[in-house]
Design an enzyme around this catalytic site. Structure first.
Site, PDB file in Angstrom:
ATOM      1  N   HIS A  24       0.848  -1.191  -0.103  1.00 53.17           N
ATOM      2  CA  HIS A  24       0.081  -0.048  -0.037  1.00 53.17           C
ATOM      3  C   HIS A  24       0.984   1.276  -0.037  1.00 53.17           C
ATOM      4  CE1 HIS A  24      -3.651   2.412   1.198  1.00 53.17           C
ATOM      5  NE2 HIS A  24      -2.470   3.190   1.810  1.00 53.17           N
ATOM      6  N   GLU A  25       1.838   1.150   0.827  1.00 50.82           N
ATOM      7  CA  GLU A  25       2.639   2.549   1.020  1.00 50.82           C
ATOM      8  C   GLU A  25       3.562   2.686  -0.114  1.00 50.82           C
ATOM      9  OE1 GLU A  25       2.464   4.955   2.954  1.00 50.82           O
ATOM     10  OE2 GLU A  25       0.585   3.771   4.113  1.00 50.82           O
ATOM     11  N   HIS A  28       1.964   4.268  -3.086  1.00 47.46           N
ATOM     12  CA  HIS A  28       2.066   5.710  -2.994  1.00 47.46           C
ATOM     13  C   HIS A  28       3.104   6.406  -3.473  1.00 47.46           C
ATOM     14  CE1 HIS A  28      -1.699   6.135  -0.907  1.00 47.46           C
ATOM     15  NE2 HIS A  28      -1.614   5.411   0.067  1.00 47.46           N
TER      16      HIS A  28
END
Length: 228
Positions: A24-25, A28
């Site tokens: 998820h990170e 980004h």
């Protein structure tokens, strides 16, 4: 839960939660990098090493508390730094970066469902008698999908500083965006207090209801053969 089942549940949750948060990170940071912002790459946050992303409370304490309370598991890692000033279109770039994380979680949930579907015939053919395969198929795959769905829908809430609030970049006049970004720096502690205090004050947990209604229902669609 019996002790064995609880141990299996916690183990599968941890094995699901760590890659779900890390990717998820990284999503980004990768989105920001592709849009011209080198901040995440320079800070080493495009790494798949979990140690680069761990937040003691959000990555460890909060998920364990939720597991032990038998609540939907969600949490957060250290936010990946990015600088919208590098984007050709800061508003559009902010939305893309914000939605990249939830999109990664959705993709991982779909991959887990696809693997489960591909293994459906072997499972029915007797492979479930193998303990390792049984744990992987009946426990890990559904848990991995659900954890990713919980993280996706939790982060899509349009409340600063969650990813869903990135849509505000399209709605707020450009002259107010710097002030909005400054406010976001202090929004998460306030939000976490609300997550803890609101259910206590109103005796209803709207976040659990929301995650159950969204992630749970989508999980049933991805795993219609009810293996969990």
């Amino acid at each position: 839960m019996s002790s064995n089942i609880e141990l299996i549940y916690i183990t599968c949750s941890i094995l699901s939660f760590v890659p779900a948060l890390v990717l998820h990170e990284v999503a980004h940071g990768f989105a920001a990098w592709k849009l011209g912002d080198p901040t995440a790459k320079r800070s080493g946050r495009l790494s798949l090493n979990p140690l680069k992303h761990i937040d003691p409370f959000g990555t460890v304490i909060l998920p364990l508390m939720l597991m032990l309370m038998n609540m939907p598991v969600f949490g957060y890692a250290k936010p990946v730094p990015y600088n919208p000033r590098y984007f050709k279109d800061p508003r559009r770039g902010d939305v893309i970066v914000g939605l990249a994380g939830p999109a990664a979680n959705l993709a991982m949930a779909c991959v887990a469902a696809a693997v489960a579907w591909l293994l459906l015939d072997p499972a029915r053919g007797g492979l479930l008698s193998n303990d390792l395969f049984s744990y992987f198929y009946l426990w890990f795959l559904p848990q991995f999908a659900l954890v990713n769905l919980f993280l996706m829908f939790f982060n899509l809430l349009p409340i600063p500083p969650l990813d869903g609030s990135s849509i505000f970049a399209l709605l707020i006049p450009a002259r107010y965006l710097p002030k909005y970004y400054r406010i976001q720096q202090y929004a998460f502690p306030v939000f976490m207090v609300a997550v803890v205090l609101l259910p206590y004050l109103i005796h209803v947990n709207p976040f659990s209801w929301y995650l159950g209604a969204t992630a749970g229902n989508l999980g049933n669609l991805l795993f219609p053969f009810r293996i969990y």
